[in-house]
Scaffold this active site. Structure first.
Site, PDB file in Angstrom:
ATOM      1  N   LEU A   1     -26.375  27.371  -1.741  1.00 38.22           N
ATOM      2  CA  LEU A   1     -26.336  28.756  -1.290  1.00 38.22           C
ATOM      3  C   LEU A   1     -25.962  28.702   0.187  1.00 38.22           C
ATOM      4  O   LEU A   1     -26.469  27.849   0.921  1.00 38.22           O
ATOM      5  CB  LEU A   1     -27.703  29.442  -1.458  1.00 38.22           C
ATOM      6  CG  LEU A   1     -28.121  29.839  -2.867  1.00 38.22           C
ATOM      7  CD1 LEU A   1     -29.527  30.438  -2.855  1.00 38.22           C
ATOM      8  CD2 LEU A   1     -27.148  30.840  -3.483  1.00 38.22           C
ATOM      9  N   ASP A   2     -25.090  29.595   0.626  1.00 40.06           N
ATOM     10  CA  ASP A   2     -24.664  29.601   2.019  1.00 40.06           C
ATOM     11  C   ASP A   2     -25.865  29.731   2.959  1.00 40.06           C
ATOM     12  O   ASP A   2     -26.918  30.247   2.580  1.00 40.06           O
ATOM     13  CB  ASP A   2     -23.719  30.773   2.289  1.00 40.06           C
ATOM     14  CG  ASP A   2     -22.460  30.708   1.457  1.00 40.06           C
ATOM     15  OD1 ASP A   2     -22.098  29.604   1.023  1.00 40.06           O
ATOM     16  OD2 ASP A   2     -21.851  31.769   1.229  1.00 40.06           O
ATOM     17  N   TYR A   3     -25.651  29.325   4.198  1.00 39.01           N
ATOM     18  CA  TYR A   3     -26.673  29.416   5.245  1.00 39.01           C
ATOM     19  C   TYR A   3     -27.262  30.825   5.332  1.00 39.01           C
ATOM     20  O   TYR A   3     -28.473  31.005   5.450  1.00 39.01           O
ATOM     21  CB  TYR A   3     -26.032  29.022   6.581  1.00 39.01           C
ATOM     22  CG  TYR A   3     -26.943  29.030   7.777  1.00 39.01           C
ATOM     23  CD1 TYR A   3     -27.848  27.989   7.980  1.00 39.01           C
ATOM     24  CD2 TYR A   3     -26.879  30.056   8.713  1.00 39.01           C
ATOM     25  CE1 TYR A   3     -28.680  27.976   9.088  1.00 39.01           C
ATOM     26  CE2 TYR A   3     -27.703  30.056   9.824  1.00 39.01           C
ATOM     27  CZ  TYR A   3     -28.605  29.012  10.004  1.00 39.01           C
ATOM     28  OH  TYR A   3     -29.440  29.017  11.103  1.00 39.01           O
TER      29      TYR A   3
END
Length: 246
Positions: A105-107
């Site tokens: 999952l993206d930052y």
């Protein structure tokens, strides 16, 4: 059961013997054997049927563990970070096994993330032919039209790549603030896919959360919390990935 291959250094790392980088050094130094033969190639892949030895000591595989984490924003979906930012394993210090995230999952994206040391299940879930449904909810600046959201299901081009959703629909819209809440369901899991699809359609994603992965959801968990999957859920997850396969 189908045998899945994993890179040798990854198998060594997941056994808890050393980090992946250290495992690579061990391989190139000739300290690792596979089925009695010294292996020095970093690209070597093995299955759970292969016998691996490090410094003549047989590798003992950890018992598989499976966790569901509610990842907050501002956390890296990795087990280490060269910029010393918080990573997902920092949120689960009580876990003794060397677990790793299934996908990313993206930052700036929150939501459901699986962590495990189960290489076979990970490959099942990550393989493109096993279509795992992933449900995202995005807060978007602007209110997309039905026609624009229909583009998601037909496919949106971004950086020369076609990105496609199973469905996309508006859950709610705030006409005063000019924002909307949109649900997007994917089978794919390409890098920053949901954000890129909205960007390609002319909309900015202000917040993004993955609410469901297959049949698993975040019910009962607060941001930053985690729980162990039950044996029944693990069995279900494996069956879910294989549901359309012979």
């Amino acid at each position: 059961m189908e045998q899945f291959e994993e890179r040798l250094q990854k198998v060594i790392a997941h056994s808890g013997v050393a980090s992946r980088r250290k495992a690579e050094t061990m391989i190139t130094e000739g300290r690792v054997k596979v089925n009695g033969k010294v292996v020095t190639e970093l690209g070597t892949k093995v299955t759970n049927q292969d016998k691996v030895q490090v410094d003549e000591v047989p590798l003992t595989k950890e018992e598989p563990v499976h966790y569901l984490l509610y990842k907050p924003r501002g956390v890296i979906s990795s087990v280490s970070d060269d910029k010393n930012r918080t990573v997902v394993t920092d949120l689960i210090p009580a876990i003794q096994e060397r677990v790793y995230p299934v996908g990313r999952l993206d930052y700036d994206t929150s939501g459901l993330l699986l962590l495990t040391n189960d290489g076979e299940l990970t490959q099942l879930l990550m393989h493109p032919s096993y279509e795992i449904e992933k449900v995202y909810v995005a807060k978007v600046k602007g209110i997309p039209t039905k026609t624009e959201l229909n583009r998601f299901t037909r496919g949106v081009k971004s950086d020369g790549e076609k990105l496609q959703a199973i469905s996309a629909r508006i859950i709610s819209a705030d006409h005063e603030k000019g924002t909307s809440i949109v649900e997007v369901i994917l089978h794919e899991g390409k890098n920053r896919q949901v954000r890129r699809m909205f960007e390609a359609t002319g909309y900015d994603v202000q917040k993004l959360k993955r609410e469901r992965y297959g049949f698993l959801d975040l019910k009962g968990l607060k941001s930053g919390a985690y729980r162990e999957l039950t044996p029944h859920e693990v069995k279900q997850l494996r069956a879910y990935a294989l549901r359309d396969k012979k």
